[in-house]
Enzyme design. Structure first.
Site, short mmCIF file in Angstrom:
data_model
loop_
_atom_site.label_atom_id
_atom_site.label_comp_id
_atom_site.label_asym_id
_atom_site.label_seq_id
_atom_site.Cartn_x
_atom_site.Cartn_y
_atom_site.Cartn_z
N ASP A 289 0.78 -1.25 0.10
CA ASP A 289 0.15 -0.02 0.14
C ASP A 289 0.94 1.28 0.19
O ASP A 289 2.17 1.17 0.23
CB ASP A 289 -0.97 -0.03 1.25
CG ASP A 289 -2.02 0.76 0.85
OD1 ASP A 289 -2.23 1.81 0.11
OD2 ASP A 289 -3.06 0.60 1.69
C1 BGC Z 1 -4.99 3.08 0.07
C2 BGC Z 1 -5.15 2.08 -0.87
C3 BGC Z 1 -5.02 2.83 -2.44
C4 BGC Z 1 -3.64 3.61 -2.29
C5 BGC Z 1 -3.49 4.25 -3.60
C6 BGC Z 1 -3.80 4.06 0.09
O1 BGC Z 1 -4.08 5.19 0.87
O2 BGC Z 1 -5.20 2.57 1.37
O3 BGC Z 1 -6.29 1.34 -0.87
O4 BGC Z 1 -5.27 1.85 -3.35
O5 BGC Z 1 -3.88 4.65 -1.16
O6 BGC Z 1 -4.17 5.48 -3.60
#
Ligand code: BGC
Length: 752
Positions: A289
């Site tokens: 993530d």
């Molecule tokens: C989130 C993810 C997301 C990623 C990219 C993170 O803050 O937890 O679910 O895909 O950002 O935007």
């Protein structure tokens, strides 16, 4: 119009991965071919092709593929996005043009093509209803069609990786991201999300499955340590993910922010190397993530294959530091090559080489609005309907609509999954304006849609901010439709399950003035309803997506017979929960703390059953404007597997869809809870029509996981097979069946 032909193909694609399931637009793109690129040969397997290209790559080229960039500018860090990333996107991973390896263009996610940040530059797209709403359809074909639709928008916008597939179990009803997920039951959540992932990947793009694992609350998500024992984990959150993985084969798995039993999820050998890659034989790649990578050597050796959005991490761990770690032997060259093989193989397998993406593709927004509308219409749940208040009559004279900005739009949830509406925000200037805001109302006006259903009626709107004025207006109406909302978003949990902004008092006052009040809830997940005894009709509309206003009105007036069922229990109060008070302190985001899942696998309805607590509304609950009768429940054991059959009959006067649910329960042995969902069907029946349903229960749902032997054990004995309308249904039909003892592999096969 969304043609029947497309929907038939889409359903067929649930079960097949043939080229007929490809996005037709993609077929026109020329595959990369060259005599010097033997991996362009489509007759080779994805593994062979990956090996061929890997052999040609230099170390620096390899390092490019394991290293992701954020796709947007970061003003607060004075950082410009990678020049080749699609503006305002989630991420970008460089390709190797010399070898024809495409770049990876990553977009959020599960509800449609999202935009990072807002403003005049926001990319507009079609939004599905929330993940919980799609789960509430209990309809795999609907989930697939939604996935296929948003995947096609991703492809047409130039993205080949969709960061969708959120399947964190709803352990915590206050979790601000529940709206992105699929509820509290491993089988339902895993199956629905799998269908969506398959739909997305039918566009020859990669979908993730996320957030692996135990990212079940947003408070303290970057620091909390989720504590749970192996067996409980494998029978709950991990089982949901295992089902999703087995049924859909997502190209990538995104590891979560939090720690799990001590180690960060993205450097967690147990989660990544043992469970995912060994026990589940996962062949795709693990991406972190954004901001979830915390080391080079530990992360690489524990199973992380690609650092995402490195700008969010303390340092670019998978760039120069990884190169050095490989050079000095802290990370084996074979491990780096394994990362590459996983990434390249997936890119071949999912079609990224053979079906290159390009931005500027045509999107049929009108057709897509109907796909999302159908999803909303199947996912909206009629929670209560006394006194025959619903469906409303088309010749009603005076309708008062109150609250929820229902004059102009419907609510959506905030954060990285935010899809920006075509035509702009229906309500501007709401707080919070900055991420995870802005608060977005899609411009699908319930008021206008209600007026369309009752053209003769006088339909009046009141914002509901002045209780007395709202109640006074309500008193003069033939019927009142009162919209109540709860906005939640990523990084924020609901502090309480109560509706915010005095809306409980508004509902009580309006309903007292006119008992012909229908309450429509637009919430991220479960909320409490102190007024429930007095209010006759309640509709749970979740965040219903781009066409939500239309979907709500069509259900209110009976154009559509409601058929949504709750994918999560609605507690009567926080005191009924395993954690009456949410762990962690939102004002101290850096402070580490533990979230001990003392309830183990006893999640949701299993908790309510085990503790003999009656929730406000049970898991699986949902009413219809018609009635269904069940008969002929029968269960047999064939080759050790439990087969269940029964008949469902529509005994009412109108067509409707039912969700008969089969729960299984041991008579003697002890599970984590008295019963588990073993299967269900969604059946569409004309008045008087009957259908026989046949189900096979996944044998793992009849056993207990044994950590020492990594097997599922079914104890010999008598089991109850319960055919129910919901998890709280006491007037069920029930039969008993004797099962022999069985020992099953992790995949549910008989252990030799
Ligand atoms: C989130 C993810 C997301 C990623 C990219 C993170 O803050 O937890 O679910 O895909 O950002 O935007």
């Amino acid at each position: 119009m969304f043609s029947k032909k497309i929907s038939v193909i889409a359903i067929a694609c649930l079960f097949s991965a043939t080229s007929a399931c490809a996005n037709p637009a993609a077929e026109s793109n020329q595959p990369v071919t060259s005599a010097a690129h033997p991996w362009a040969n489509k007759t080779l397997t994805a593994d062979q092709r990956a090996d061929l290209v890997l052999k040609e790559m230099t170390q620096d080229e390899k390092l490019k593929l394991v290293f992701g960039h954020f796709g947007s500018n970061m003003a607060w860090k004075n950082h410009q996005k990678h020049p080749d990333a699609i503006p305002h996107s989630a991420g970008y991973v460089e390709g190797v043009p010399r070898l024809g390896v495409p770049a990876q263009f990553q977009t959020d996610a599960g509800l449609g093509v999202a935009t990072q940040g807002s403003g005049p530059t926001a990319r507009e797209g079609t939004s599905l209803p929330s993940g919980l709403a799609t789960a509430a359809t209990w309809n795999l074909a609907t989930a697939y069609q939604g996935g296929a639709m948003i995947g096609s928008e991703a492809r047409a916008t130039g993205f080949n990786v969709m960061l969708a597939g959120g399947v964190n179990l709803l352990r915590e009803p206050r979790n601000g991201r529940n709206f992105e997920y699929a509820g509290e039951d491993p089988l339902l959540a895993g199956s629905i999300v799998a269908a969506q992932i398959k739909g997305i990947q039918s566009n020859h793009i990669i979908s993730t499955m996320k957030h692996f694992a135990f990212n079940n609350q947003e408070t303290g998500r970057f620091v909390l340590d989720a504590k749970i024992d192996d067996a409980s984990a494998r029978m709950s959150d991990l089982l949901a993910m295992q089902f999703a993985l087995e049924k859909s084969d997502p190209g990538s798995v995104m590891c979560a922010y939090n720690r799990v039993n001590g180690a960060y999820a993205c450097e967690n050998d147990y989660l990544l190397n043992q469970v995912l890659k060994t026990d589940w034989s996962y062949r795709g790649y693990v991406m972190s993530d954004w901001g979830a990578t915390h080391s080079t050597v530990a992360a690489a050796n524990s199973g992380l294959d690609q650092e995402s959005g490195w700008e969010f991490d303390v340092t670019p761990y998978f760039s120069g530091a990884l190169k050095e770690a490989v050079a000095n032997g802290f990370v084996a060259q074979a491990r780096l090559d394994n990362m590459l093989r996983r990434i390249l193989r997936t890119m071949f397998d999912k079609g990224l080489f053979d079906h290159p993406v390009a931005s500027g593709g045509k999107i049929d927004y009108a057709a897509h609005a109907l796909v999302t509308q159908q999803d909303a219409e199947e996912g909206i749940v009629l929670l209560k309907n006394n006194a025959g208040l619903l469906p409303l009559m088309h010749d009603i004279k005076k309708i008062v609509v109150i609250g929820g900005y229902a004059d102009v739009g419907i609510l959506s949830g905030g954060g990285s999954s935010q899809v920006y509406p075509i035509g702009g925000l229906a309500v501007k200037g709401l707080e919070p304006a900055i991420w995870p805001g802005p608060v977005v109302y899609h411009p699908s006006s319930p008021l206008a849609a209600i007026q369309r259903q009752a053209p003769q009626a006088q339909v009046t709107y009141n914002a509901g901010t002045d209780l007395k004025a709202a109640a006074k207006l309500a008193a003069q109406a033939d019927v009142v439709v009162l919209f109540a909302t709860q906005w939640v978003g990523e990084a924020l949990d609901a502090t309480t399950l109560s509706l915010p902004s005095n809306q409980d008092a508004l509902i009580a006052a309006v309903n007292a003035a006119n008992p012909k009040t229908v309450v429509v809830l637009e919430t991220g997940g479960p909320v409490t309803m102190p007024w429930i005894k007095q209010v006759n009709s309640v509709l749970q509309a979740w965040y219903p997506g781009t066409s939500g206003g239309e979907a709500i009105a069509r259900i209110l007036f009976g154009k559509v017979n409601p058929s949504g069922h709750l994918p999560a229990s609605f507690p009567a109060s926080e005191s009924q929960l395993p954690r009456p008070v949410l762990d962690g302190d939102p004002s101290k985001p850096e402070q580490r703390f533990n979230v001990t899942y003392h309830e183990g696998a006893t999640v949701g309805y299993k908790w309510f059953d085990a503790k003999k607590i009656t929730p406000l509304f049970p898991f699986g609950h949902g009413l219809s404007y018609t009635q269904f009768a069940y008969s002929g429940l029968n269960s047999t054991v064939k080759e050790g597997n439990l087969h269940v059959s029964f008949k469902v009959t529509n005994t009412g006067k109108i067509q409707g869809k039912d969700v008969p649910q089969v729960y299984v329960s041991p008579s003697a042995s002890k599970w984590e809870a008295p019963k588990r969902l073993g299967g269900w069907d969604k059946v569409d029946l004309l008045p008087g029509e009957s259908k026989t349903v046949n189900l096979v229960v996944d044998p793992r749902l009849l056993g207990m996981y044994d950590s020492a032997t990594k097997t599922w054990r079914i104890a010999a004995g008598t089991y109850k097979v319960i055919l129910a309308r919901d998890a709280g249904d006491l007037e069920t039909s029930m039969v008993s069946v004797k099962l022999p003892a069985r020992t099953l592999t992790l995949q549910g096969k008989d252990k030799k």
